[in-house]
Motif scaffolding. Structure first.
Motif, PDB file in Angstrom:
ATOM      1  N   PRO A  24       0.801  -1.232   0.000  1.00  0.00           N
ATOM      2  CA  PRO A  24       0.000   0.000   0.000  1.00  0.00           C
ATOM      3  C   PRO A  24       0.837   1.287   0.000  1.00  0.00           C
ATOM      4  N   GLU A  25       2.148   1.184   0.254  1.00  0.00           N
ATOM      5  CA  GLU A  25       2.988   2.391   0.265  1.00  0.00           C
ATOM      6  C   GLU A  25       3.230   2.931  -1.142  1.00  0.00           C
ATOM      7  N   ALA A  26       3.244   2.048  -2.123  1.00  0.00           N
ATOM      8  CA  ALA A  26       3.473   2.502  -3.501  1.00  0.00           C
ATOM      9  C   ALA A  26       2.258   3.298  -3.958  1.00  0.00           C
ATOM     10  N   ASP A  27       2.520   4.403  -4.642  1.00  0.00           N
ATOM     11  CA  ASP A  27       1.401   5.227  -5.062  1.00  0.00           C
ATOM     12  C   ASP A  27       1.148   5.214  -6.571  1.00  0.00           C
ATOM     13  N   ARG A  28       2.083   4.656  -7.364  1.00  0.00           N
ATOM     14  CA  ARG A  28       1.912   4.594  -8.814  1.00  0.00           C
ATOM     15  C   ARG A  28       2.403   3.260  -9.350  1.00  0.00           C
ATOM     16  N   TYR A  29       1.653   2.723 -10.298  1.00  0.00           N
ATOM     17  CA  TYR A  29       2.009   1.451 -10.923  1.00  0.00           C
ATOM     18  C   TYR A  29       1.937   1.614 -12.441  1.00  0.00           C
ATOM     19  N   PRO A  30       3.004   1.271 -13.169  1.00  0.00           N
ATOM     20  CA  PRO A  30       2.932   1.345 -14.633  1.00  0.00           C
ATOM     21  C   PRO A  30       1.981   0.266 -15.158  1.00  0.00           C
ATOM     22  N   VAL A  31       1.064   0.677 -16.032  1.00  0.00           N
ATOM     23  CA  VAL A  31       0.049  -0.248 -16.535  1.00  0.00           C
ATOM     24  C   VAL A  31      -0.185  -0.055 -18.032  1.00  0.00           C
ATOM     25  N   TYR A  32      -0.842  -1.052 -18.603  1.00  0.00           N
ATOM     26  CA  TYR A  32      -1.338  -1.002 -19.966  1.00  0.00           C
ATOM     27  C   TYR A  32      -2.861  -1.007 -19.871  1.00  0.00           C
ATOM     28  N   VAL A  33      -3.498  -0.085 -20.563  1.00  0.00           N
ATOM     29  CA  VAL A  33      -4.949   0.041 -20.517  1.00  0.00           C
ATOM     30  C   VAL A  33      -5.523  -0.326 -21.882  1.00  0.00           C
ATOM     31  N   SER A  34      -6.178  -1.479 -21.938  1.00  0.00           N
ATOM     32  CA  SER A  34      -6.845  -1.903 -23.175  1.00  0.00           C
ATOM     33  C   SER A  34      -8.104  -1.071 -23.354  1.00  0.00           C
ATOM     34  N   LEU A  35      -8.289  -0.567 -24.559  1.00  0.00           N
ATOM     35  CA  LEU A  35      -9.459   0.248 -24.864  1.00  0.00           C
ATOM     36  C   LEU A  35     -10.345  -0.484 -25.854  1.00  0.00           C
ATOM     37  N   ARG A  36     -11.617  -0.164 -25.812  1.00  0.00           N
ATOM     38  CA  ARG A  36     -12.540  -0.673 -26.821  1.00  0.00           C
ATOM     39  C   ARG A  36     -13.451   0.475 -27.222  1.00  0.00           C
ATOM     40  N   LYS A  37     -13.869   0.430 -28.468  1.00  0.00           N
ATOM     41  CA  LYS A  37     -14.758   1.475 -28.954  1.00  0.00           C
ATOM     42  C   LYS A  37     -16.173   1.186 -28.480  1.00  0.00           C
ATOM     43  N   ASN A  38     -16.810   2.231 -27.964  1.00  0.00           N
ATOM     44  CA  ASN A  38     -18.166   2.137 -27.460  1.00  0.00           C
ATOM     45  C   ASN A  38     -18.951   3.268 -28.109  1.00  0.00           C
ATOM     46  N   GLY A  39     -19.575   2.979 -29.228  1.00  0.00           N
ATOM     47  CA  GLY A  39     -20.225   4.043 -29.990  1.00  0.00           C
ATOM     48  C   GLY A  39     -19.160   4.901 -30.638  1.00  0.00           C
ATOM     49  N   GLN A  40     -19.200   6.200 -30.379  1.00  0.00           N
ATOM     50  CA  GLN A  40     -18.246   7.118 -30.998  1.00  0.00           C
ATOM     51  C   GLN A  40     -16.998   7.363 -30.149  1.00  0.00           C
ATOM     52  N   THR A  41     -16.975   6.879 -28.919  1.00  0.00           N
ATOM     53  CA  THR A  41     -15.822   7.108 -28.056  1.00  0.00           C
ATOM     54  C   THR A  41     -15.181   5.791 -27.641  1.00  0.00           C
ATOM     55  N   ALA A  42     -13.992   5.887 -27.067  1.00  0.00           N
ATOM     56  CA  ALA A  42     -13.294   4.708 -26.549  1.00  0.00           C
ATOM     57  C   ALA A  42     -13.447   4.664 -25.028  1.00  0.00           C
ATOM     58  N   VAL A  43     -13.559   3.458 -24.491  1.00  0.00           N
ATOM     59  CA  VAL A  43     -13.687   3.257 -23.049  1.00  0.00           C
ATOM     60  C   VAL A  43     -12.680   2.204 -22.598  1.00  0.00           C
ATOM     61  N   VAL A  44     -12.438   2.145 -21.308  1.00  0.00           N
ATOM     62  CA  VAL A  44     -11.493   1.185 -20.743  1.00  0.00           C
ATOM     63  C   VAL A  44     -12.123  -0.201 -20.727  1.00  0.00           C
ATOM     64  N   ALA A  45     -11.400  -1.168 -21.280  1.00  0.00           N
ATOM     65  CA  ALA A  45     -11.856  -2.561 -21.264  1.00  0.00           C
ATOM     66  C   ALA A  45     -11.155  -3.346 -20.160  1.00  0.00           C
ATOM     67  N   HIS A  46      -9.829  -3.101 -19.989  1.00  0.00           N
ATOM     68  CA  HIS A  46      -9.056  -3.870 -19.006  1.00  0.00           C
ATOM     69  C   HIS A  46      -7.771  -3.115 -18.663  1.00  0.00           C
ATOM     70  N   VAL A  47      -7.342  -3.232 -17.412  1.00  0.00           N
ATOM     71  CA  VAL A  47      -6.098  -2.606 -16.942  1.00  0.00           C
ATOM     72  C   VAL A  47      -5.201  -3.700 -16.383  1.00  0.00           C
ATOM     73  N   SER A  48      -3.953  -3.753 -16.866  1.00  0.00           N
ATOM     74  CA  SER A  48      -3.030  -4.809 -16.455  1.00  0.00           C
ATOM     75  C   SER A  48      -1.588  -4.316 -16.512  1.00  0.00           C
ATOM     76  N   GLU A  49      -0.705  -5.047 -15.844  1.00  0.00           N
ATOM     77  CA  GLU A  49       0.720  -4.754 -15.943  1.00  0.00           C
ATOM     78  C   GLU A  49       1.328  -5.382 -17.192  1.00  0.00           C
ATOM     79  N   LYS A  50       0.580  -6.251 -17.841  1.00  0.00           N
ATOM     80  CA  LYS A  50       1.073  -6.939 -19.033  1.00  0.00           C
ATOM     81  C   LYS A  50       0.557  -6.254 -20.295  1.00  0.00           C
ATOM     82  N   ARG A  51       1.423  -6.176 -21.289  1.00  0.00           N
ATOM     83  CA  ARG A  51       1.043  -5.584 -22.570  1.00  0.00           C
ATOM     84  C   ARG A  51      -0.053  -6.428 -23.211  1.00  0.00           C
ATOM     85  N   PRO A  52      -1.152  -5.801 -23.630  1.00  0.00           N
ATOM     86  CA  PRO A  52      -2.244  -6.574 -24.224  1.00  0.00           C
ATOM     87  C   PRO A  52      -1.927  -7.029 -25.645  1.00  0.00           C
TER      88      PRO A  52
END
Length: 187
Positions: free
Chosen positions: A86-114
């Motif tokens: 809990p002491e760490a305040d930032r974690y490098p992540v990869y955020v998978s996006l998916r298109k939802n209508g005209q905008t993109a939204v978050v599908a999944h957040v992980s430390e591994k490259r999607p």
């Protein structure tokens, strides 16, 4: 008469010393150029704040809807890592996006490259809250896409539109890197 004039030619070390800084500077442009020319175009919903920069003029400070995510899209192994540390305040992540209508939204957040091509790199920050006596986490993600310069004296107009939820940002994404293209009124 013996003329011992020697010609001084640049040595290999001279050329290396000259080309290394140039190579470093050029390499810094590769990722943005790849994203700009070969990236996939997405639209993100924004909520900006409009300050003014003394040197650069009007800009819109942006906050994207995809910057705050619920724990349901965060990888369970990453959640366990955050709970254990809990002491760490930032974690490098990869955020998978998916298109939802005209905008993109978050599908999944992980430390591994999607495996998908539509993702952004970011830094995940847990925001711990207490609900009904239990600790619950929401998550904020910093994508480094938070400032966009606009035409002189147009920043207040963009801020007004944003406060009404009527601003979208077009972004090109390639290899986790995003390049802001333009702001536009929501459709």
């Amino acid at each position: 008469m013996n003329n011992n004039v020697s010609h001084i030619y640049p040595t290999r070390w001279f050329w290396i010393a000259l080309l290394v800084p140039v190579g470093i500077l050029l390499s810094m442009t590769v990722q943005p150029l790849l994203a700009l020319y070969a990236g996939e175009r997405i639209t993100l919903q924004t909520v900006p704040v409009d300050p003014r920069d003394l040197f650069y003029g009007d800009y819109v400070q942006l906050r994207f809807a995809i910057e705050e995510v619920d724990g349901s899209v965060v990888d369970k192994a990453l959640v366990q890592k955050m709970v254990k540390n809990p002491e760490a305040d930032r974690y490098p992540v990869y955020v998978s996006l998916r298109k939802n209508g005209q905008t993109a939204v978050v599908a999944h957040v992980s430390e591994k490259r999607p495996r998908t091509s539509l993702y952004l790199k970011g830094e995940l920050m847990p925001i711990w809250q207490w609900e009904n006596g239990q600790r619950r986490a929401k998550y904020a993600i910093d994508y480094q896409l938070d400032r966009y310069y606009v035409e002189e004296d147009s920043g207040l107009e963009w801020e007004k539109l944003a406060r009404q939820g009527k601003v979208w940002a077009d972004v090109k994404v390639k290899g986790g890197y995003g390049v802001m293209l333009e702001l536009k009124p929501a459709q």
